[in-house]
Design an enzyme around this catalytic site. Structure first.
Site, PDB file in Angstrom:
ATOM      1  N   HIS A  88       8.004  34.051 -33.350  1.00  0.00           N
ATOM      2  CA  HIS A  88       8.368  35.387 -32.893  1.00  0.00           C
ATOM      3  C   HIS A  88       7.082  36.181 -32.726  1.00  0.00           C
ATOM      4  O   HIS A  88       5.994  35.669 -32.895  1.00  0.00           O
ATOM      5  CB  HIS A  88       9.243  36.099 -33.934  1.00  0.00           C
ATOM      6  CG  HIS A  88      10.507  35.412 -34.285  1.00  0.00           C
ATOM      7  ND1 HIS A  88      11.641  35.499 -33.520  1.00  0.00           N
ATOM      8  CD2 HIS A  88      10.843  34.640 -35.348  1.00  0.00           C
ATOM      9  CE1 HIS A  88      12.621  34.814 -34.094  1.00  0.00           C
ATOM     10  NE2 HIS A  88      12.167  34.280 -35.202  1.00  0.00           N
ATOM     11  N   CYS A 108      13.223  30.172 -31.976  1.00  0.00           N
ATOM     12  CA  CYS A 108      13.848  30.119 -33.301  1.00  0.00           C
ATOM     13  C   CYS A 108      15.331  29.734 -33.245  1.00  0.00           C
ATOM     14  O   CYS A 108      15.639  28.578 -32.978  1.00  0.00           O
ATOM     15  CB  CYS A 108      13.602  31.425 -34.034  1.00  0.00           C
ATOM     16  SG  CYS A 108      13.722  31.221 -35.812  1.00  0.00           S
TER      17      CYS A 108
HETATM   18  N1  GLN Z   1      18.959  31.102 -38.364  1.00  0.00           N
HETATM   19  C1  GLN Z   1      17.832  30.275 -38.175  1.00  0.00           C
HETATM   20  C2  GLN Z   1      17.109  29.881 -39.441  1.00  0.00           C
HETATM   21  O1  GLN Z   1      16.998  30.673 -40.359  1.00  0.00           O
HETATM   22  C3  GLN Z   1      16.912  30.936 -37.184  1.00  0.00           C
HETATM   23  C4  GLN Z   1      16.319  32.225 -37.666  1.00  0.00           C
HETATM   24  C5  GLN Z   1      15.501  32.912 -36.613  1.00  0.00           C
HETATM   25  O2  GLN Z   1      15.867  32.954 -35.421  1.00  0.00           O
HETATM   26  N2  GLN Z   1      14.433  33.562 -37.069  1.00  0.00           N
HETATM   27  O3  GLN Z   1      16.642  28.777 -39.521  1.00  0.00           O
END
Ligand code: GLN
Length: 242
Positions: A192, A94
């Site tokens: 995740h 992510c």
């Molecule tokens: N900040 C990033 C987004 O919202 C990644 C979020 C995350 O790691 N879940 O795209």
């Protein structure tokens, strides 16, 4: 056997939705096979030497954490690039995945990336959220997880995604059917969960590539994956793809 060294980058900030569980899964699946493991947590102010790294893990973070960590990340740009160019095994999730590209653009703010993968991420309208499943070459069952991202990622021409989205999975951008990236020994993904405990094939793929790279036998002894695969199947059933 020399311990398999897992470098966990910036765990104090990039560790969303239990992403640190990926490191536990890597460690356990090695130890169950008698492969010694050395986990090194590298904080923003810690010196880091990739010469002995066998697997590097970068977890997810919200936009806020990405802004905090970006300078420390760019301070390692050259080392990370040469580690990957040398066939180093890397898993990035992510927010960590978004750092692999050229930039992550959030409105007026453009965050520089590592430029390891030819890809761009731009924050879009609304967030892409939900349980997720993808088909990959690595696993004969769907790879399952949970996604929650505002960024939309577009891979450059010829860059291969990690997998193809199944069911209602959004993937990289909600439109092209690709999820994550797979390039040499590198995997980037929005999934995740944490990803690896419920996807033992992916865990073993990373371990095998790391052992192979340093010239150790990479034929991994089979483990009893009944619990892991039951967890995988329940997720896949929830999304209607099993
Ligand atoms: N900040 C990033 C987004 O919202 C990644 C979020 C995350 O790691 N879940 O795209």
């Amino acid at each position: 056997m020399k311990p398999l060294t897992i470098v966990h980058l910036f765990p104090e900030l990039l560790n969303l939705y239990g992403d640190g569980g990926n490191v536990i899964a890597l460690r356990r699946r090695c130890e169950w096979r008698g492969i010694p493991v050395d986990v090194r947590e590298v904080g923003m102010d810690d010196a880091m030497d990739f010469a002995h790294a066998d697997i590097v893990f970068i977890g997810g973070g919200a936009d806020r954490e990405q802004l905090i960590v970006k300078d420390a990340m760019m301070g390692r740009k050259a080392e990370l690039r040469s580690y990957v160019a040398d066939g180093g095994v890397l898993l990035a999730v992510c927010g960590g995945y978004q750092f692999l590209g050229h930039h992550y653009t959030m409105g007026d703010t453009v965050v520089e990336g590592l430029g390891i993968v030819d890809m761009e991420t731009v924050r879009g309208e609304g967030r892409l959220i939900g349980n997720a499943a993808i088909a990959t070459d690595i696993s004969d069952v769907p790879v399952v997880g949970f996604e929650n991202h505002g960024g939309r990622t577009n891979l450059g021409a010829g860059v291969q995604p990690f997998g193809r989205t199944l069911g209602s999975t959004h993937g990289n951008n909600g439109s092209d059917g690709g999820e994550g990236v797979r390039q040499g020994n590198l995997i980037g993904t929005y999934l995740h969960g944490p990803l690896l405990p419920k996807n033992p094939h992916v865990t073993d793929h990373l371990i095998a590539r790391a052992l192979e790279r340093r010239g150790d036998a990479c034929e991994l002894a089979p483990l009893d994956d009944a619990v892991e695969l039951a967890a995988n199947r329940i997720m896949a059933q929830r999304i209607g793809v099993a």
